[in-house]
Every structure is written in structure tokens, then in C-alpha cells.
Design a protein around this motif. Sequence first.
Motif, PDB file in Angstrom:
ATOM      1  N   SER A  16       0.100  -0.696   0.121  1.00 40.22           N
ATOM      2  CA  SER A  16       0.310   0.282   0.006  1.00 40.22           C
ATOM      3  C   SER A  16       1.053   1.360   0.022  1.00 40.22           C
ATOM      4  O   SER A  16       1.994   0.974   0.381  1.00 40.22           O
ATOM      5  CB  SER A  16      -1.078  -0.074   0.924  1.00 40.22           C
ATOM      6  N   ASP A  37       6.789  -8.023   1.292  1.00 38.86           N
ATOM      7  CA  ASP A  37       5.077  -7.520   2.553  1.00 38.86           C
ATOM      8  C   ASP A  37       5.259  -8.624   3.400  1.00 38.86           C
ATOM      9  O   ASP A  37       4.900  -9.433   2.903  1.00 38.86           O
ATOM     10  CB  ASP A  37       4.197  -6.500   1.809  1.00 38.86           C
ATOM     11  N   THR A  39       1.574  -8.115   4.274  1.00 37.65           N
ATOM     12  CA  THR A  39       0.636  -7.513   4.117  1.00 37.65           C
ATOM     13  C   THR A  39       0.658  -8.172   2.343  1.00 37.65           C
ATOM     14  O   THR A  39       1.343  -7.557   1.404  1.00 37.65           O
ATOM     15  CB  THR A  39      -0.271  -6.477   3.855  1.00 37.65           C
ATOM     16  N   TYR A 146       9.311   6.468  16.577  1.00 41.61           N
ATOM     17  CA  TYR A 146       9.169   5.529  15.283  1.00 41.61           C
ATOM     18  C   TYR A 146      10.922   6.856  14.841  1.00 41.61           C
ATOM     19  O   TYR A 146      11.612   6.844  13.980  1.00 41.61           O
ATOM     20  CB  TYR A 146       8.162   6.365  14.674  1.00 41.61           C
ATOM     21  N   THR A 181      -1.156   8.572   3.228  1.00 40.71           N
ATOM     22  CA  THR A 181      -1.373   6.635   2.745  1.00 40.71           C
ATOM     23  C   THR A 181      -2.303   6.768   4.025  1.00 40.71           C
ATOM     24  O   THR A 181      -2.597   7.307   4.856  1.00 40.71           O
ATOM     25  CB  THR A 181       0.612   6.421   3.172  1.00 40.71           C
TER      26      THR A 181
HETATM   27  N1  LIG Z   1       2.771   8.121   5.697  1.00 39.56           N
HETATM   28  C1  LIG Z   1       3.592   9.457   5.623  1.00 39.56           C
HETATM   29  O1  LIG Z   1       3.699  10.919   5.716  1.00 39.56           O
HETATM   30  C2  LIG Z   1       5.472   9.279   6.245  1.00 39.56           C
HETATM   31  C3  LIG Z   1       6.076  10.159   6.473  1.00 39.56           C
HETATM   32  C4  LIG Z   1       7.617   9.896   6.182  1.00 39.56           C
HETATM   33  C5  LIG Z   1       7.769   8.687   6.393  1.00 39.56           C
HETATM   34  N2  LIG Z   1       7.316   7.001   5.571  1.00 39.56           N
HETATM   35  C6  LIG Z   1       7.588   5.964   5.554  1.00 39.56           C
HETATM   36  O2  LIG Z   1       7.123   5.687   4.036  1.00 39.56           O
HETATM   37  C7  LIG Z   1       7.161   4.478   4.376  1.00 39.56           C
HETATM   38  C8  LIG Z   1       5.584   3.645   3.194  1.00 39.56           C
HETATM   39  O3  LIG Z   1       4.889   3.763   4.767  1.00 39.56           O
HETATM   40  P1  LIG Z   1       3.466   4.326   3.973  1.00 39.56           P
HETATM   41  O4  LIG Z   1       3.167   5.548   4.527  1.00 39.56           O
HETATM   42  O5  LIG Z   1       2.971   4.016   2.590  1.00 39.56           O
HETATM   43  O6  LIG Z   1       2.973   3.015   4.443  1.00 39.56           O
HETATM   44  P2  LIG Z   1       1.438   2.245   4.448  1.00 39.56           P
HETATM   45  O7  LIG Z   1       0.982   0.903   5.853  1.00 39.56           O
HETATM   46  O8  LIG Z   1       1.003   2.557   3.883  1.00 39.56           O
HETATM   47  O9  LIG Z   1       2.421   1.184   4.059  1.00 39.56           O
HETATM   48  C9  LIG Z   1       3.592   0.344   4.525  1.00 39.56           C
HETATM   49  C10 LIG Z   1       3.724  -1.233   4.358  1.00 39.56           C
HETATM   50  O10 LIG Z   1       5.001  -1.702   4.815  1.00 39.56           O
HETATM   51  C11 LIG Z   1       4.327  -2.707   5.697  1.00 39.56           C
HETATM   52  N3  LIG Z   1       5.080  -3.742   6.539  1.00 39.56           N
HETATM   53  C12 LIG Z   1       5.246  -3.140   7.690  1.00 39.56           C
HETATM   54  N4  LIG Z   1       5.586  -4.195   8.350  1.00 39.56           N
HETATM   55  C13 LIG Z   1       6.091  -5.209   7.576  1.00 39.56           C
HETATM   56  C14 LIG Z   1       7.374  -5.884   8.348  1.00 39.56           C
HETATM   57  N5  LIG Z   1       7.865  -6.679   8.673  1.00 39.56           N
HETATM   58  N6  LIG Z   1       7.859  -6.794   6.668  1.00 39.56           N
HETATM   59  C15 LIG Z   1       7.554  -6.407   5.529  1.00 39.56           C
HETATM   60  N7  LIG Z   1       6.194  -5.299   5.508  1.00 39.56           N
HETATM   61  C16 LIG Z   1       6.343  -4.533   6.005  1.00 39.56           C
HETATM   62  C17 LIG Z   1       2.997  -2.966   6.061  1.00 39.56           C
HETATM   63  O11 LIG Z   1       2.639  -4.339   5.250  1.00 39.56           O
HETATM   64  C18 LIG Z   1       2.633  -1.718   4.631  1.00 39.56           C
HETATM   65  O12 LIG Z   1       2.704  -2.351   3.353  1.00 39.56           O
HETATM   66  C19 LIG Z   1       7.700   4.040   5.622  1.00 39.56           C
HETATM   67  O13 LIG Z   1       9.109   3.839   5.471  1.00 39.56           O
HETATM   68  C20 LIG Z   1       7.518   5.222   6.863  1.00 39.56           C
HETATM   69  O14 LIG Z   1       7.954   5.311   7.872  1.00 39.56           O
HETATM   70  C21 LIG Z   1       5.863   7.880   5.427  1.00 39.56           C
END
Ligand SMILES: NC(=O)c1ccc[n+]([C@@H]2O[C@H](COP(=O)([O-])OP(=O)(O)OC[C@H]3O[C@@H](n4cnc5c(N)ncnc54)[C@H](O)[C@@H]3O)[C@@H](O)[C@H]2O)c1
Length: 251
Positions: A16, A37, A39, A146, A181
Motif C-alpha cells: 500500500s 511485504d 500484507t 518512530y 497514505t
Molecule cells: N505517510 C507518511 O506521511 C510518511 C511520512 C514519512 C515517512 N514515511 C515512510 O514511508 C514508508 C511507507 O509508508 P506508508 O505511509 O506508505 O505506509 P503504509 O502503511 O501504507 O505502507 C507500509 C507497508 O509496510 C508493510 N510492513 C509493515 N511492517 C512490515 C514488515 N515487518 N515486513 C514487511 N512489510 C512490512 C505494511 O504491510 C505496508 O504495506 C515507511 O517507511 C514510512 O515510515 C511515511
Amino acid sequence: MFDLTGKSIVITGAASGIGAATAQRLRKAGAQVLIGDITDCAESAAQWGCTFRHTDVSDADQFAALLDEAMERHGRLDVLVNNAASAGVHDMAEADAERAARYYRINALSVLVGMREAARRMERGGAIVNVASLSGARGTPGWGEYGMSKAAIISATQTAALEFGPLGIRVNAVSPGGVATPLSIAINGDALSRALEVLAPLGREGQPEDIAAAVHFLASDDAGYVTGQNWFVDGGWSVGTTVQTLGRILA
Ligand SMILES: NC(=O)c1ccc[n+]([C@@H]2O[C@H](COP(=O)([O-])OP(=O)(O)OC[C@H]3O[C@@H](n4cnc5c(N)ncnc54)[C@H](O)[C@@H]3O)[C@@H](O)[C@H]2O)c1
């Protein structure tokens, strides 16, 4: 430009959000993309022209098996995108070492192991892109546990760039600010989106595609002279406050 034809790419956490947008973009640029993943996204991955393997990145053996699968399927490994993460909001006054250790294991130690295992397989050089976070480099209320794990990613990115550079492997990080997201919406509702209309100089929250575009460039040979960098992709949120925002605060 940014052509990835024939590249073998592994991306974690692409069921996702940012990972999903990135997997689709890299595939459209010509790469062979393997997603790992926890998921299950086998059906979507197939629709995007990618492949899925269930992988918990916090398990070193599973991570190595994911990279082995890329080697078997594509005959090589060119790019690893470390994107998977777990997150939650907890004030420092309620800090919990066990929970912080879990974030550290999933978010940071997986990147350490993933980079080690990828470098062992990138026989012709390659690129690693680690998804960190603005909270890894700036104070972010509620995101302390985090953020510590994301700060570790930024640090490891720099050291890996120095150690792997002579092997022809570039290592960079992308630090998103606020991105719409499932993870972010579940935690913030629409509050972050509304706040960024004011706080980000570009006047909006990020979209997964904004981050995917930055990862795409860093993964491509066009970024062949870029390594060790942490690229904030945050609509300018991290660099300061606009005159317009100051005016609103002071009004
Ligand atoms: N969305 C934001 O505002 C934001 C901001 C800063 C950084 N990030 C970073 O961006 C990246 C993606 O985040 P996102 O917002 O798309 O989140 P999201 O939850 O949509 O996607 C994260 C994905 O990681 C997978 N995941 C979690 N634990 C796992 C594991 N142990 N092994 C394999 N897969 C695993 C989940 O199943 C999910 O599909 C992450 O590293 C997050 O920290 C996001």
C-alpha cells in the motif's frame, strides 16, 4: 530519462501507500519488480506486472530469501528499496522501550540487514534507496519512538554510501514529510492534510506518487553521481516558514 529497462528491483512494504505507488512507477519505467511485504498483495502485484513474496523484513532469513528470489527470477539484483515500516504516535512522556525497540527492529535493523544482503548480491554495482522520514531529522511531537528508528536509517545510509561506494553501489535516503497514505490517514485523519496546506510552502500534503518520483530518480542511472544523501520530499516543510504562514500566526 530514468529508464529502468532490465533492472531487477526489490521493494519492501509495497502492498500500500508509498511502496505501492513506487512499485507501479518502477515497473512502468521498465524494471522487473519483486515486492516483499507482510500484507498479501499478490493479486495487485500481478495487475501491476510485479511479483509478490510474503516477507517480514524484521526476519533476516526472510529478507535474504526475498533477495535470493530476485536473483533466481531476474538473474541479478540492481536496486533495493527499503520502504517497509511500522509506526505509531506516542508522546515522549509515555515512552515505552519495548515498543520503541519493535519500531527499531522493523524500521531500522531491517534496513541494516537488507543493505548487507543486497550488497552481497549486487555483483555489478547497484543502488539502494532507504525510505526514512522527516521525523528522523527534525523534532516531531508524538513521533519520538518512530523518529529514532528513522534517524538510524539516515545515519546508516551515510555509512553504507562510504563503504559500498567503491563497490559501485550508491546508497541514498528519501525522507517524506506528510504523505496521504493508509498509514498516515489512520493516524492523523485529515488533520495533517489541513495543517500542510498552511505549513508546507507548496501548500499541500504529499501524495505517494511524489515520493515514488524521487525514489525513481535515485534508483536510476541518471543519479549515477549521487550517493550518501538524505533527500527531504516534503513540499518544503522542513526548510522554514513562509511569510504568508507567519502572517496567519501573527494575525
Ligand atoms: N505517510 C507518511 O506521511 C510518511 C511520512 C514519512 C515517512 N514515511 C515512510 O514511508 C514508508 C511507507 O509508508 P506508508 O505511509 O506508505 O505506509 P503504509 O502503511 O501504507 O505502507 C507500509 C507497508 O509496510 C508493510 N510492513 C509493515 N511492517 C512490515 C514488515 N515487518 N515486513 C514487511 N512489510 C512490512 C505494511 O504491510 C505496508 O504495506 C515507511 O517507511 C514510512 O515510515 C511515511
